[in-house]
Design a protein around this motif. Structure first.
Motif, mmCIF file in Angstrom:
data_model
loop_
_atom_site.group_PDB
_atom_site.id
_atom_site.type_symbol
_atom_site.label_atom_id
_atom_site.label_comp_id
_atom_site.label_asym_id
_atom_site.label_seq_id
_atom_site.Cartn_x
_atom_site.Cartn_y
_atom_site.Cartn_z
ATOM 1 N N SER A 97 0.850 -1.191 0.000
ATOM 2 C CA SER A 97 0.000 0.000 0.000
ATOM 3 C C SER A 97 0.885 1.239 0.000
ATOM 4 O O SER A 97 1.380 1.686 1.034
ATOM 5 C CB SER A 97 -0.915 0.004 1.227
ATOM 6 O OG SER A 97 -0.162 -0.118 2.413
ATOM 7 N N PRO A 181 -2.602 5.541 0.203
ATOM 8 C CA PRO A 181 -3.242 4.542 1.070
ATOM 9 C C PRO A 181 -4.456 5.088 1.819
ATOM 10 O O PRO A 181 -5.462 4.387 1.956
ATOM 11 C CB PRO A 181 -2.109 4.158 2.038
ATOM 12 C CG PRO A 181 -0.858 4.387 1.246
ATOM 13 C CD PRO A 181 -1.142 5.594 0.407
ATOM 14 N N LYS A 182 -4.378 6.323 2.298
ATOM 15 C CA LYS A 182 -5.495 6.898 3.049
ATOM 16 C C LYS A 182 -6.723 7.070 2.168
ATOM 17 O O LYS A 182 -7.843 6.683 2.549
ATOM 18 C CB LYS A 182 -5.088 8.245 3.645
ATOM 19 C CG LYS A 182 -6.184 8.886 4.489
ATOM 20 C CD LYS A 182 -5.717 10.200 5.100
ATOM 21 C CE LYS A 182 -6.828 10.834 5.943
ATOM 22 N NZ LYS A 182 -6.385 12.112 6.546
ATOM 23 N N GLN A 185 -8.200 3.622 1.213
ATOM 24 C CA GLN A 185 -8.950 3.002 2.296
ATOM 25 C C GLN A 185 -10.322 3.644 2.462
ATOM 26 O O GLN A 185 -11.311 2.961 2.737
ATOM 27 C CB GLN A 185 -8.153 3.101 3.597
ATOM 28 C CG GLN A 185 -8.578 2.112 4.661
ATOM 29 C CD GLN A 185 -7.480 1.819 5.654
ATOM 30 O OE1 GLN A 185 -6.607 2.655 5.894
ATOM 31 N NE2 GLN A 185 -7.502 0.647 6.261
ATOM 32 N N GLU A 186 -10.383 4.962 2.268
ATOM 33 C CA GLU A 186 -11.663 5.664 2.388
ATOM 34 C C GLU A 186 -12.644 5.214 1.308
ATOM 35 O O GLU A 186 -13.825 4.983 1.574
ATOM 36 C CB GLU A 186 -11.443 7.173 2.308
ATOM 37 C CG GLU A 186 -10.731 7.764 3.529
ATOM 38 C CD GLU A 186 -10.418 9.238 3.344
ATOM 39 O OE1 GLU A 186 -10.647 9.747 2.210
ATOM 40 O OE2 GLU A 186 -9.942 9.875 4.298
ATOM 41 N N ASN A 189 -13.709 1.400 1.798
ATOM 42 C CA ASN A 189 -14.673 1.281 2.901
ATOM 43 C C ASN A 189 -14.895 -0.176 3.286
ATOM 44 O O ASN A 189 -16.034 -0.648 3.399
ATOM 45 C CB ASN A 189 -16.003 1.941 2.512
ATOM 46 C CG ASN A 189 -16.946 2.104 3.700
ATOM 47 O OD1 ASN A 189 -16.504 2.206 4.840
ATOM 48 N ND2 ASN A 189 -18.238 2.116 3.437
ATOM 49 N N TRP A 190 -13.795 -0.909 3.510
ATOM 50 C CA TRP A 190 -13.882 -2.317 3.861
ATOM 51 C C TRP A 190 -14.465 -2.507 5.248
ATOM 52 O O TRP A 190 -14.155 -1.753 6.174
ATOM 53 C CB TRP A 190 -12.503 -2.959 3.800
ATOM 54 C CG TRP A 190 -12.048 -3.269 2.414
ATOM 55 C CD1 TRP A 190 -12.807 -3.272 1.285
ATOM 56 C CD2 TRP A 190 -10.717 -3.613 2.010
ATOM 57 N NE1 TRP A 190 -12.046 -3.612 0.199
ATOM 58 C CE2 TRP A 190 -10.767 -3.826 0.610
ATOM 59 C CE3 TRP A 190 -9.519 -3.776 2.681
ATOM 60 C CZ2 TRP A 190 -9.640 -4.185 -0.117
ATOM 61 C CZ3 TRP A 190 -8.391 -4.137 1.957
ATOM 62 C CH2 TRP A 190 -8.450 -4.346 0.578
ATOM 63 N N SER A 193 -12.489 -2.214 8.664
ATOM 64 C CA SER A 193 -11.316 -1.370 8.401
ATOM 65 C C SER A 193 -10.004 -2.115 8.613
ATOM 66 O O SER A 193 -9.140 -1.673 9.389
ATOM 67 C CB SER A 193 -11.356 -0.118 9.288
ATOM 68 O OG SER A 193 -12.514 0.637 9.033
ATOM 69 N N PRO A 195 -6.154 -3.478 7.793
ATOM 70 C CA PRO A 195 -5.028 -2.825 7.118
ATOM 71 C C PRO A 195 -4.975 -3.247 5.653
ATOM 72 O O PRO A 195 -5.337 -4.374 5.305
ATOM 73 C CB PRO A 195 -3.803 -3.324 7.894
ATOM 74 C CG PRO A 195 -4.256 -4.586 8.548
ATOM 75 C CD PRO A 195 -5.704 -4.390 8.862
ATOM 76 N N LEU A 196 -4.520 -2.344 4.802
ATOM 77 C CA LEU A 196 -4.513 -2.634 3.369
ATOM 78 C C LEU A 196 -3.561 -3.765 3.003
ATOM 79 O O LEU A 196 -3.722 -4.388 1.955
ATOM 80 C CB LEU A 196 -4.121 -1.365 2.587
ATOM 81 C CG LEU A 196 -5.143 -0.234 2.562
ATOM 82 C CD1 LEU A 196 -4.585 0.966 1.802
ATOM 83 C CD2 LEU A 196 -6.447 -0.690 1.930
#
Length: 267
Positions: A97, A181-182, A185-186, A189-190, A193, A195-196
Motif C-alpha cells: 500500500s 493509502p489513506k 482506504q476511504e 470502505n472495507w 477497516s 489494514p490494506l
C-alpha cells in the motif's frame, strides 16, 4: 483489526466455549481433543472474508449512480471503480500500500501480460519485481484505461494539470488526486477497516498452499537478500517455470474470490 482477529478462535476461547456448552448439555468436554495452534501472521484473512470484500466493492460500483447530480454520480462512480481496480491489482500482485501503485505506463505491458513493480527498492532497483498478470486483471486494466480516457476527456476543464499516472481519484470539485493509502482506504470502505496489506499476507499464504516453491513465492513477493536476486545477470532462476506456476495459482485464486472484469460506467 477487530473483525480480522475474530476470524480465529484462540485455544483459550475454544476451551471456554466447550466449558460453556458442557454446562448446558451436561456433557464434559473431551480431554482427548487436541488444542488448535496457529503459526504465522495473524493478518491472513479467511477466504470467506475476502470474498465478502469483493462482493462489497462490486455492489458499491453498482449503487454509486443512484443519487445526486450527474456530476456527483460521475465522481462517485469513478472513485469506486478506481478503488476496485487498484484493489484487484493489489490482490493479484502483492502490491504494497503505497502512493501511486502504478506510477508509470512503461511499467506495464498488457500484450505480454507482465508488469514491473518497484514498491520497495533502492536506487539500483535491486528489489524490482517482474510479475505475470492473470487474464482477469489484464481485462480489468483494459476496461479501466478506456474509462480513464473518457473521464479525463469529460472533466479536462476541471483538471488543473495533465495527469500522467494511470490511476487517479477525483475530489468533489472534479480535481484529480493521487492514489494514496489513506484515500484508497476511504473509497474501499472495507468492513472492519482492516489494514490494506492483508492482500500480501493472504497472497503469500495462498501461493504456499498451492504448492508453489519458496523460491518462486519469494521472487513473486520480493523477499530476497542481496546476492539472491532472481533477475540478476548470473541467476539460475527459471522465468518460464515462475510464470507457469504463479499465473495458474493466482488466476484460480481470483476466480474463487469472485473478481470479475467490469466495464466502466462513465463512457
Amino acid at each position: 483489526m477487530g473483525l480480522i482477529e475474530q476470524q480465529w478462535a484462540r485455544p483459550q476461547a475454544i476451551e471456554e466455549l466447550q466449558r460453556a456448552n458442557s454446562m448446558h448439555t451436561g456433557e464434559a468436554p473431551s480431554s482427548k481433543q487436541k488444542k488448535t495452534h496457529y503459526v504465522g501472521s495473524q493478518l491472513v484473512p479467511k477466504a470467506s472474508y475476502v470474498e465478502k470484500l469483493v462482493v462489497h466493492m462490486q455492489q458499491q460500483i453498482a449503487s454509486a449512480d443512484q443519487s445526486g447530480s450527474l456530476f456527483q454520480r460521475t465522481v462517485n462512480v469513478h472513485n469506486r471503480y478506481t478503488a476496485y481496480t487498484v484493489a484487484m491489482l493489489m490482490f493479484c500482485t502483492g502490491y504494497r500500500s503505497i502512493r501511486d501503485p502504478l506510477p508509470k505506463w512503461d511499467q506495464l505491458s498488457l500484450s505480454r501480460r507482465m508488469m514491473v513493480i518497484a514498491d520497495k527498492t533502492d536506487d539500483a532497483q535491486s528489489h524490482a519485481r517482474f510479475l505475470p498478470l492473470p487474464t482477469i486483471m489484464v481485462e480489468q486494466i483494459q476496461h479501466y484505461l478506456r474509462h480513464r480516457e473518457a473521464i479525463v476527456g469529460r472533466l479536462k476543464l476541471y483538471l488543473q494539470q495533465q495527469w500522467d499516472s494511470p490511476f487517479l481519484f477525483l475530489d468533489t470539485y472534479g480535481h484529480a488526486k493521487q492514489v494514496t493509502p489513506k484515500r484508497l482506504q476511504e473509497h474501499l470502505n472495507w468492513s472492519g477497516s482492516p489494514p490494506l496489506n492483508i492482500n500480501r499476507h493472504y497472497l503469500h499464504t495462498h501461493l504456499k498452499e498451492s504448492s508453489c516453491s519458496s523460491e518462486l513465492v519469494d521472487a513473486f513477493m520480493g523477499h530476497w537478500d542481496a546476492g539472491q536476486e532472481p533477475w540478476a545477470k548470473y541467476s539460475t532462476f527459471c522465468p518460464r517455470e515462475y510464470r507457469e506456476h504463479i499465473s495458474a495459482a493466482v488466476e484460480l485464486m481470483l476466480q474463487r474470490q469472485g473478481w470479475r472484469a467490469i466495464e466502466g460506467a462513465v463512457l
